[in-house]
Design a protein around this motif. Sequence first.
Motif, PDB file in Angstrom:
ATOM      1  N   CYS A 270      13.092 106.419  48.181  1.00  0.00           N
ATOM      2  CA  CYS A 270      13.155 104.956  48.120  1.00  0.00           C
ATOM      3  C   CYS A 270      14.613 104.505  48.134  1.00  0.00           C
ATOM      4  N   ARG A 271      14.794 103.227  48.419  1.00  0.00           N
ATOM      5  CA  ARG A 271      16.130 102.638  48.398  1.00  0.00           C
ATOM      6  C   ARG A 271      16.273 101.825  47.113  1.00  0.00           C
ATOM      7  N   LEU A 272      17.495 101.786  46.589  1.00  0.00           N
ATOM      8  CA  LEU A 272      17.753 101.030  45.370  1.00  0.00           C
ATOM      9  C   LEU A 272      19.224 100.653  45.303  1.00  0.00           C
ATOM     10  N   ILE A 273      19.540  99.826  44.356  1.00  0.00           N
ATOM     11  CA  ILE A 273      20.931  99.505  44.057  1.00  0.00           C
ATOM     12  C   ILE A 273      21.287 100.335  42.831  1.00  0.00           C
TER      13      ILE A 273
ATOM     14  N   ARG B  63       7.815 100.258  38.003  1.00  0.00           N
ATOM     15  CA  ARG B  63       6.417 100.058  38.392  1.00  0.00           C
ATOM     16  C   ARG B  63       6.041 100.910  39.613  1.00  0.00           C
ATOM     17  N   ALA B  64       6.845 100.827  40.667  1.00  0.00           N
ATOM     18  CA  ALA B  64       6.517 101.511  41.920  1.00  0.00           C
ATOM     19  C   ALA B  64       6.551 103.034  41.791  1.00  0.00           C
TER      20      ALA B  64
ATOM     21  N   ASP C  73      15.546  93.987  39.702  1.00  0.00           N
ATOM     22  CA  ASP C  73      14.253  94.673  39.724  1.00  0.00           C
ATOM     23  C   ASP C  73      14.286  95.947  40.561  1.00  0.00           C
ATOM     24  N   ILE C  74      15.222  96.046  41.516  1.00  0.00           N
ATOM     25  CA  ILE C  74      15.344  97.251  42.346  1.00  0.00           C
ATOM     26  C   ILE C  74      16.662  97.970  42.056  1.00  0.00           C
TER      27      ILE C  74
END
Length: 167
Positions: free
Chosen positions: A21-24, A60-61, A91-92
């Motif tokens: 997944c991608r995130l900051i 959550r994901a 949130d990410i």
Amino acid sequence: ATIQHLLPIVQRRIRWEEKDCRLILVGTHGEVAKGHLNAKKPLVQPVPPGTLVLGHELHRALGLEVGQSVTLQGRPFTVHRVHEQRGNQDDITAWIDLAAAQEIFGMAGQVHAILALECMCAGAPGVATFQAEVERILPGVQVIELEAKAQARFEARGELGATMAEA
């Protein structure tokens, strides 16, 4: 004189290969202590080394819970805390200790930003005063004021102070 809270950070959008997944990813040291006589409680708590804090959507994901062990960019971490939904990029976002993020990004001894908050005792917010103060310490640095947030925070604190004085 006007700066009460300092928060050095590095941040970058990355791909979390282990979770696909991608995130900051934000590295933070927590607030740098100031030598004020009237010390305030920090606005942001530090992320203990070896741990990470997750934004709501990542939590959550990915189904990650506090205390769970994970690997991020080949390094082991333990989930320290998860945030409630904020409805923004938080949130990410995953937060880790500044030194770990600097290593991951190849930025030893560097930061992307130092978030700062003016002290209420200095009077009304003013980026010119703040700019001059920062310029003396870090010549050539760019100061960006998040005016709407700064003004809202200043007004809310002023109203709270007035309400408390009336009580």
